[in-house]
Enzyme design. Sequence first.
Site, PDB file in Angstrom:
ATOM      1  CE1 TYR A   1      -3.074  -2.981   0.446  1.00 18.44           C
ATOM      2  CE2 TYR A   1      -3.672  -2.149   2.607  1.00 18.44           C
ATOM      3  CZ  TYR A   1      -3.835  -3.069   1.603  1.00 18.44           C
ATOM      4  OH  TYR A   1      -4.768  -4.062   1.739  1.00 18.44           O
TER       5      TYR A   1
ATOM      6  CE  LYS B   1      -3.759  -7.166   3.824  1.00 22.64           C
ATOM      7  NZ  LYS B   1      -3.812  -5.750   4.256  1.00 22.64           N
TER       8      LYS B   1
ATOM      9  CG  HIS C   1      -0.841  -8.512   0.028  1.00 23.96           C
ATOM     10  ND1 HIS C   1      -0.475  -7.181   0.017  1.00 23.96           N
ATOM     11  CD2 HIS C   1      -2.185  -8.506  -0.142  1.00 23.96           C
ATOM     12  CE1 HIS C   1      -1.545  -6.425  -0.166  1.00 23.96           C
ATOM     13  NE2 HIS C   1      -2.584  -7.205  -0.275  1.00 23.96           N
TER      14      HIS C   1
END
Length: 287
Positions: A50, A75, A108
């Site tokens: 992210y 993650k 992830h």
Amino acid sequence: MYTETLTLANGVKIPQLGLGTWFIDDANAAEAVKAAAKLGYRHFDTAQAYGNERGVGEGVRSCGVPREELFVVSKVAAEHKTYEAAKASIDATLQKMGLDYLDMMIIHSPQPWDKVNQCEDRYVEGNRAAWRALEEAYKEGKLRAIGVSNFQIGDLNSLLEGCTVKPMVNQILLHISNTPLELVEFCQNNGIAVEAYSPIAHGEILHQPEIQAMAEKYGVAVPQLCIRYTLQLGAVSLPKTANPAHMETNAAVDFAISAEDMENLKRFKHIESYGASSGFPVYGGKL
């Protein structure tokens, strides 16, 4: 504010409603976390992919809520399929977030993002190697729980065959119009909690008149119906927003969907495309 918790296989309690932070810029992440914490959120979900771990960590450290009352998740990037890469990334995440430990860290995706649904290789050995790094960090106390994301039944079985610590969660794309019941039941039957990312279907569910009608029947907004649906499936729900007004609405889900309506929602027609706004195919992308 919805404050129910689930208990993971190792006894750790996880708030059943959390704040997803995908698409929240690093510069804005701290304020989003602080706003959510002020409203009563105690579960925050980020990821190396992210690009906002630093901001989320800042928000966690400065929100005014004692650290032990928060549940913070990140993650391991989908591309890290060696023990060395996964181990280094776990330590890098802790350093970037400015935290001594994470409440949970998960793999992830079973495949690197550029290979998702594009090849037969499920990276069995790579996932086992990354999992070994998570197990080690868990046993060292850096992580209170460990799990996976986007894993299918075959992926889970491959991991279960060789692990010393079973995955405690599987975070999957789960929402009205996309309810993989076989996978959900497999996880729950094996003591693996299910987490639902994108419970509002990247916003596409807002365009379904049947869902709008059902939400009106319960006197709630469509996002509230969607979140409540995942909660009643026994899943952790992770709606994502940086808007405090939406955070507040999303947490007002203390109502019950009838058994009949739950069955209808489980079988609601499948959304084939999430549109250009989501940037990802049905699989769900980097959520």
